[in-house]
Scaffold this motif. Structure first.
Motif, PDB file in Angstrom:
ATOM      1  N   ALA A   5       0.966  -0.924  -0.066  1.00 23.57           N
ATOM      2  CA  ALA A   5      -0.536   0.451  -0.235  1.00 23.57           C
ATOM      3  C   ALA A   5       0.750   1.692  -0.347  1.00 23.57           C
ATOM      4  CB  ALA A   5      -0.801  -0.054   0.839  1.00 23.57           C
ATOM      5  N   MET A   6       1.977   1.027   0.802  1.00 24.25           N
ATOM      6  CA  MET A   6       2.580   2.428   0.694  1.00 24.25           C
ATOM      7  C   MET A   6       3.407   2.420  -0.546  1.00 24.25           C
ATOM      8  SD  MET A   6       3.875   1.671   4.923  1.00 24.25           S
ATOM      9  CE  MET A   6       5.313   4.143   5.008  1.00 24.25           C
ATOM     10  N   GLU A   7       3.656   1.852  -0.957  1.00 26.61           N
ATOM     11  CA  GLU A   7       4.761   1.919  -2.878  1.00 26.61           C
ATOM     12  C   GLU A   7       3.647   2.276  -3.666  1.00 26.61           C
ATOM     13  OE1 GLU A   7       8.017  -1.083  -2.377  1.00 26.61           O
ATOM     14  OE2 GLU A   7       8.641  -0.111  -1.205  1.00 26.61           O
ATOM     15  N   ASN A   8       2.850   1.580  -3.114  1.00 22.56           N
ATOM     16  CA  ASN A   8       1.317   1.695  -3.990  1.00 22.56           C
ATOM     17  C   ASN A   8       2.012   0.517  -5.339  1.00 22.56           C
ATOM     18  OD1 ASN A   8      -0.856   2.784  -5.566  1.00 22.56           O
ATOM     19  ND2 ASN A   8       0.222   4.478  -6.891  1.00 22.56           N
ATOM     20  N   ARG A   9       1.808  -0.583  -4.637  1.00 27.69           N
ATOM     21  CA  ARG A   9       2.186  -1.639  -5.502  1.00 27.69           C
ATOM     22  C   ARG A   9       1.240  -1.878  -6.160  1.00 27.69           C
ATOM     23  NH1 ARG A   9       6.638  -5.447  -2.602  1.00 27.69           N
ATOM     24  NH2 ARG A   9       7.753  -3.930  -1.638  1.00 27.69           N
ATOM     25  N   ASP A  10       1.103  -2.694  -7.816  1.00 32.54           N
ATOM     26  CA  ASP A  10      -0.080  -3.565  -7.752  1.00 32.54           C
ATOM     27  C   ASP A  10      -0.142  -4.508  -7.149  1.00 32.54           C
ATOM     28  OD1 ASP A  10      -2.275  -3.777 -10.500  1.00 32.54           O
ATOM     29  OD2 ASP A  10      -0.719  -5.480 -10.179  1.00 32.54           O
ATOM     30  N   VAL A  11      -1.494  -5.467  -6.844  1.00 35.87           N
ATOM     31  CA  VAL A  11      -1.349  -6.524  -6.014  1.00 35.87           C
ATOM     32  C   VAL A  11      -2.469  -7.472  -7.034  1.00 35.87           C
ATOM     33  CG1 VAL A  11      -2.090  -7.438  -3.790  1.00 35.87           C
ATOM     34  CG2 VAL A  11      -0.963  -5.471  -3.690  1.00 35.87           C
ATOM     35  N   ALA A  12      -1.862  -8.706  -6.532  1.00 37.11           N
ATOM     36  CA  ALA A  12      -2.475 -10.126  -7.589  1.00 37.11           C
ATOM     37  C   ALA A  12      -2.606 -11.080  -6.147  1.00 37.11           C
ATOM     38  CB  ALA A  12      -2.252 -10.497  -8.670  1.00 37.11           C
ATOM     39  N   VAL A  13      -3.580 -11.754  -6.544  1.00 37.39           N
ATOM     40  CA  VAL A  13      -4.065 -12.715  -5.136  1.00 37.39           C
ATOM     41  C   VAL A  13      -4.909 -14.114  -6.547  1.00 37.39           C
ATOM     42  CG1 VAL A  13      -5.589 -13.466  -4.059  1.00 37.39           C
ATOM     43  CG2 VAL A  13      -4.697 -11.863  -3.860  1.00 37.39           C
ATOM     44  N   VAL A  14      -3.643 -15.189  -6.136  1.00 40.04           N
ATOM     45  CA  VAL A  14      -3.647 -15.972  -6.829  1.00 40.04           C
ATOM     46  C   VAL A  14      -3.991 -17.292  -7.047  1.00 40.04           C
ATOM     47  CG1 VAL A  14      -2.689 -17.490  -8.387  1.00 40.04           C
ATOM     48  CG2 VAL A  14      -2.495 -15.297  -9.298  1.00 40.04           C
ATOM     49  N   ASP A  15      -5.127 -18.286  -6.813  1.00 40.18           N
ATOM     50  CA  ASP A  15      -5.179 -19.459  -6.235  1.00 40.18           C
ATOM     51  C   ASP A  15      -5.044 -20.650  -7.383  1.00 40.18           C
ATOM     52  OD1 ASP A  15      -5.762 -21.522  -4.510  1.00 40.18           O
ATOM     53  OD2 ASP A  15      -8.076 -21.782  -6.281  1.00 40.18           O
ATOM     54  N   VAL A  16      -4.439 -21.302  -6.971  1.00 43.95           N
ATOM     55  CA  VAL A  16      -3.845 -22.854  -7.957  1.00 43.95           C
ATOM     56  C   VAL A  16      -4.645 -23.666  -8.065  1.00 43.95           C
ATOM     57  CG1 VAL A  16      -1.750 -24.647  -8.428  1.00 43.95           C
ATOM     58  CG2 VAL A  16      -1.506 -22.289  -7.663  1.00 43.95           C
ATOM     59  N   PRO A  17      -5.342 -24.161  -8.848  1.00 45.62           N
ATOM     60  CA  PRO A  17      -6.806 -24.575  -8.623  1.00 45.62           C
ATOM     61  C   PRO A  17      -5.814 -26.267  -8.586  1.00 45.62           C
ATOM     62  CG  PRO A  17      -6.950 -24.373 -11.462  1.00 45.62           C
ATOM     63  CD  PRO A  17      -5.638 -23.145  -9.909  1.00 45.62           C
ATOM     64  N   GLY A  18      -6.611 -27.726  -8.084  1.00 38.17           N
ATOM     65  CA  GLY A  18      -5.454 -28.871  -8.263  1.00 38.17           C
ATOM     66  C   GLY A  18      -4.302 -28.635  -7.902  1.00 38.17           C
ATOM     67  N   ALA A  19      -3.688 -27.708  -6.617  1.00 34.18           N
ATOM     68  CA  ALA A  19      -2.429 -27.638  -6.775  1.00 34.18           C
ATOM     69  C   ALA A  19      -1.645 -29.024  -6.471  1.00 34.18           C
ATOM     70  CB  ALA A  19      -1.826 -26.741  -5.605  1.00 34.18           C
ATOM     71  N   PHE A  20      -2.810 -30.188  -5.475  1.00 37.92           N
ATOM     72  CA  PHE A  20      -1.759 -31.222  -5.448  1.00 37.92           C
ATOM     73  C   PHE A  20      -1.749 -31.929  -5.944  1.00 37.92           C
ATOM     74  CE2 PHE A  20      -3.531 -29.377  -0.332  1.00 37.92           C
ATOM     75  CZ  PHE A  20      -2.946 -28.623   0.029  1.00 37.92           C
ATOM     76  N   MET A  21      -3.030 -31.693  -6.877  1.00 35.66           N
ATOM     77  CA  MET A  21      -3.031 -32.655  -8.209  1.00 35.66           C
ATOM     78  C   MET A  21      -1.160 -32.875  -8.731  1.00 35.66           C
ATOM     79  SD  MET A  21      -5.010 -35.373  -7.835  1.00 35.66           S
ATOM     80  CE  MET A  21      -5.221 -35.572  -9.019  1.00 35.66           C
ATOM     81  N   GLN A  22      -0.372 -31.557  -8.888  1.00 40.86           N
ATOM     82  CA  GLN A  22       0.619 -31.366  -9.595  1.00 40.86           C
ATOM     83  C   GLN A  22       1.420 -31.807  -8.480  1.00 40.86           C
ATOM     84  OE1 GLN A  22       0.203 -27.621 -11.864  1.00 40.86           O
ATOM     85  NE2 GLN A  22      -2.000 -27.743 -11.193  1.00 40.86           N
ATOM     86  N   VAL A  23       1.201 -32.404  -7.432  1.00 34.73           N
ATOM     87  CA  VAL A  23       2.984 -32.955  -6.467  1.00 34.73           C
ATOM     88  C   VAL A  23       2.211 -34.695  -6.397  1.00 34.73           C
ATOM     89  CG1 VAL A  23       4.170 -32.368  -4.324  1.00 34.73           C
ATOM     90  CG2 VAL A  23       2.429 -30.788  -5.542  1.00 34.73           C
ATOM     91  N   ASP A  24       3.832 -34.611  -6.974  1.00 42.75           N
ATOM     92  CA  ASP A  24       3.901 -36.954  -7.109  1.00 42.75           C
ATOM     93  C   ASP A  24       3.882 -36.471  -5.517  1.00 42.75           C
ATOM     94  OD1 ASP A  24       4.150 -36.889  -9.511  1.00 42.75           O
ATOM     95  OD2 ASP A  24       5.791 -36.322  -9.779  1.00 42.75           O
TER      96      ASP A  24
END
Length: 174
Positions: A5-24
């Motif tokens: 906020a103080m540095e006026n940064r662009d902020v994004a939020v990302v959710d990785v769908p099926g994240a655990f299925m991408q890990v062996d």
């Protein structure tokens, strides 16, 4: 979020769908299916699954070995965390020594910050195109099965919190 906020940064939020299925899985784990799960597998492919069904105390059951991490297990969360940590290090991020769920990298003379909790990431930088490029990089790694869930803007939901960056230099968290 305060720094963003103080540095006026662009902020994004990302959710990785099926994240655990991408890990062996990295260890042998067996799971016992009963009831509806067995019924569903039989509907999908009776010839494939029926030979593996056993009857225990009058109930159909099937034992399987996990090849991928199973959602809701501590091990699955740890495996995904390790995969993301390794990627961030490979992409030249430096882990915060006080909080290993925060990583930073200097891009175009400013800090790119990635904060994460399991499969939810908050990304911020003063240049929105840097955030865009990082999300593209994430998508190349984790968006193959389903697109990443990306939220942008001055009001974001993250880990059950509402982050409001609508007043320049401030963030309100509810």
């Amino acid at each position: 979020s305060v720094i963003a906020a103080m540095e006026n940064r662009d902020v994004a939020v990302v959710d990785v769908p099926g994240a655990f299925m991408q890990v062996d899985m990295d260890e042998i784990v067996h799971v016992r299916f009963t009831g509806t799960m067995v019924d569903l597998l039989l509907e999908i492919d009776r010839d494939l699954y029926e030979p593996y069904i056993v009857i225990e105390k009058g109930e159909r059951a099937m034992y399987v070995e996990l090849l991928k991490a199973l959602y809701g297990t501590v091990r699955a969360a740890r495996l995904f965390w390790e995969k993301v940590s390794a990627l961030l290090k490979q992409w030249d991020f430096i882990m915060n020594p006080y909080d290993q769920c925060v990583a930073n990298k200097i891009v175009n003379g400013a800090q790119l910050t990635v904060s994460r909790h399991v499969d939810d990431l908050k990304i911020d930088h003063v240049d929105s195109t840097v955030v865009d490029k990082f999300i593209e990089q994430l998508d190349g790694e984790f968006g193959r099965e389903a697109p990443l869930n990306v939220s942008r803007g001055k009001e974001l939901e993250y880990l059950g919190m509402k982050l409001d960056f609508s007043i320049p230099g401030q963030v309100t968290i509810t």
